[in-house]
Design an enzyme around this catalytic site. Structure first.
Site, PDB file in Angstrom:
ATOM      1  N   ASP A  62       0.833  -1.216   0.000  1.00  0.00           N
ATOM      2  CA  ASP A  62       0.000   0.000   0.000  1.00  0.00           C
ATOM      3  C   ASP A  62       0.860   1.256   0.000  1.00  0.00           C
ATOM      4  OD1 ASP A  62      -2.359   1.495   0.070  1.00  0.00           O
ATOM      5  OD2 ASP A  62      -2.473   1.451   2.263  1.00  0.00           O
TER       6      ASP A  62
ATOM      7  N   LYS B 251       2.132   3.554  -5.982  1.00  0.00           N
ATOM      8  CA  LYS B 251       1.637   2.491  -6.854  1.00  0.00           C
ATOM      9  C   LYS B 251       2.665   2.024  -7.878  1.00  0.00           C
ATOM     10  CE  LYS B 251      -1.365   3.436  -3.998  1.00  0.00           C
ATOM     11  NZ  LYS B 251      -1.250   2.729  -2.711  1.00  0.00           N
TER      12      LYS B 251
ATOM     13  N   ASP C 121      -3.473  -2.960  -2.094  1.00  0.00           N
ATOM     14  CA  ASP C 121      -4.570  -1.984  -2.054  1.00  0.00           C
ATOM     15  C   ASP C 121      -4.520  -1.080  -3.291  1.00  0.00           C
ATOM     16  OD1 ASP C 121      -6.791  -0.657  -0.988  1.00  0.00           O
ATOM     17  OD2 ASP C 121      -5.567   0.784   0.113  1.00  0.00           O
ATOM     18  N   ASN C 122      -5.629  -0.438  -3.568  1.00  0.00           N
ATOM     19  CA  ASN C 122      -5.723   0.620  -4.589  1.00  0.00           C
ATOM     20  C   ASN C 122      -5.333   0.160  -5.989  1.00  0.00           C
ATOM     21  OD1 ASN C 122      -4.316   2.176  -1.918  1.00  0.00           O
ATOM     22  ND2 ASN C 122      -6.236   3.008  -2.659  1.00  0.00           N
TER      23      ASN C 122
ATOM     24  N   GLU D  65     -11.338   4.446   0.190  1.00  0.00           N
ATOM     25  CA  GLU D  65     -11.544   4.878   1.565  1.00  0.00           C
ATOM     26  C   GLU D  65     -12.316   6.194   1.663  1.00  0.00           C
ATOM     27  OE1 GLU D  65      -8.547   3.917   0.273  1.00  0.00           O
ATOM     28  OE2 GLU D  65      -7.002   5.442   0.565  1.00  0.00           O
TER      29      GLU D  65
HETATM   30  N1  SAM Z   1      -1.140   1.538   4.690  1.00  0.00           N
HETATM   31  C1  SAM Z   1      -1.569   2.832   5.224  1.00  0.00           C
HETATM   32  C2  SAM Z   1      -2.982   2.682   5.770  1.00  0.00           C
HETATM   33  O1  SAM Z   1      -3.822   2.081   5.084  1.00  0.00           O
HETATM   34  O2  SAM Z   1      -3.253   3.180   6.869  1.00  0.00           O
HETATM   35  C3  SAM Z   1      -1.547   3.908   4.178  1.00  0.00           C
HETATM   36  C4  SAM Z   1      -0.239   4.046   3.450  1.00  0.00           C
HETATM   37  S1  SAM Z   1      -0.186   5.446   2.341  1.00  0.00           S
HETATM   38  C5  SAM Z   1      -1.385   5.031   1.128  1.00  0.00           C
HETATM   39  C6  SAM Z   1       1.337   5.184   1.477  1.00  0.00           C
HETATM   40  C7  SAM Z   1       2.580   5.470   2.307  1.00  0.00           C
HETATM   41  O3  SAM Z   1       3.685   4.851   1.670  1.00  0.00           O
HETATM   42  C8  SAM Z   1       2.939   6.942   2.430  1.00  0.00           C
HETATM   43  O4  SAM Z   1       3.020   7.276   3.789  1.00  0.00           O
HETATM   44  C9  SAM Z   1       4.313   7.064   1.757  1.00  0.00           C
HETATM   45  O5  SAM Z   1       5.175   7.966   2.394  1.00  0.00           O
HETATM   46  C10 SAM Z   1       4.839   5.646   1.857  1.00  0.00           C
HETATM   47  N2  SAM Z   1       5.751   5.231   0.794  1.00  0.00           N
HETATM   48  C11 SAM Z   1       5.613   5.456  -0.536  1.00  0.00           C
HETATM   49  N3  SAM Z   1       6.577   4.858  -1.225  1.00  0.00           N
HETATM   50  C12 SAM Z   1       7.372   4.226  -0.313  1.00  0.00           C
HETATM   51  C13 SAM Z   1       8.535   3.429  -0.415  1.00  0.00           C
HETATM   52  N4  SAM Z   1       9.079   3.151  -1.605  1.00  0.00           N
HETATM   53  N5  SAM Z   1       9.090   2.944   0.723  1.00  0.00           N
HETATM   54  C14 SAM Z   1       8.534   3.225   1.930  1.00  0.00           C
HETATM   55  N6  SAM Z   1       7.417   3.971   2.084  1.00  0.00           N
HETATM   56  C15 SAM Z   1       6.849   4.467   0.982  1.00  0.00           C
HETATM   57 MG    MG Z   2      -4.299   2.381   0.134  1.00  0.00          MG
END
Ligand code: SAM
Ligand code: MG
Length: 214
Positions: free
Chosen positions: A141, A144, A169-170, A199
């Protein structure tokens, strides 16, 4: 105070949820994000699909890619059998600090290891760092465009075993078409789509559950 959306979510959880009560912390995040400010948590509807997968797999080792405020982390952690561990990866230092405090408030910090950094850098370190072999469940998640390269990296690092479940997800909104194409066409996976809504909004979305076959 309340300088960022994650900080405002944290403050609401601290004021509305009973300390040590994970379900009340989850409800507090949902009510804040449904009524005050949208945020990118998996949310309650898709969260119920996540819950059902966690309960069915009964995992010993779980990996989460993308912690944000720790909402899905709480959902997973509260359902883990005794002795199980959840490793969650977040590259944004501020989000990770907020998530640590939310998990602490919910009383779930003992089963969770939150690592701060990019998944591409952290995934190759996991085996040694945790003296573990393979994950039983992986919740994907984060951004993408990273779903497919990170799934390939997990394969290369030997972190998947026959039966490992990947839940992404998504996959419809915002969508991860290259990832879907891969897990649906690779003979190494058996893949299944769960239609659902984004969501806190009436927008079509979906989750893809893919079992690694080896
Ligand atoms: N899983 C969480 C929830 O449902 O409560 C939501 C996660 S949010 C959609 C995506 C998160 O992934 C963001 O906080 C972003 O900073 C982090 N993120 C994006 N790419 C990443 C990566 N390559 N490695 C670690 N974190 C990453
Ligand atoms: Mg998500």
């Amino acid at each position: 105070s309340g300088q960022s959306r994650p900080m405002r979510i944290l403050q609401f959880v601290q004021s509305a949820a009973a300390p040590g009560d994970a379900n009340s912390a989850i409800c507090a995040v949902d009510s804040y994000c449904a009524n005050v400010e949208w945020a990118m948590n998996v949310g309650d509807k898709k969260g119920q699909i996540l819950d059902a997968v966690v309960l069915a797999v009964r995992p010993r080792w779980v990996l989460e890619l993308g912690t944000y405020c720790g909402y899905s982390t709480m959902r997973i952690a509260r359902l883990l059998p005794p002795g199980a561990r959840l490793v969650t990866l977040e590259m944004n230092q501020h989000y990770a600090q907020v998530a640590k405090q939310i998990l602490g408030h919910a009383g779930l910090d003992t089963q969770v290891d939150l690592l701060v950094g990019a998944s591409s850098a952290l995934i190759p370190q996991l085996k040694k760092k945790f003296e573990m072999e393979t994950f039983d469940l992986i919740f994907i998640d984060h951004w993408k465009a990273s779903y497919l390269p990170d799934a390939r990296l997990l394969e290369e690092c030997g972190l998947l075993a026959p039966g490992t479940v990947l839940l992404a997800d998504n996959v419809t909104c915002p969508g991860a078409p290259d990832y879907l194409q891969y897990v649906r066409n690779s003979p190494r996976y058996r893949s299944e789509y769960f239609p659902c809504q984004l969501e806190y909004l009436q927008v079509e979305d979906g989750m893809e559950k893919s079992v690694f076959l080896g």
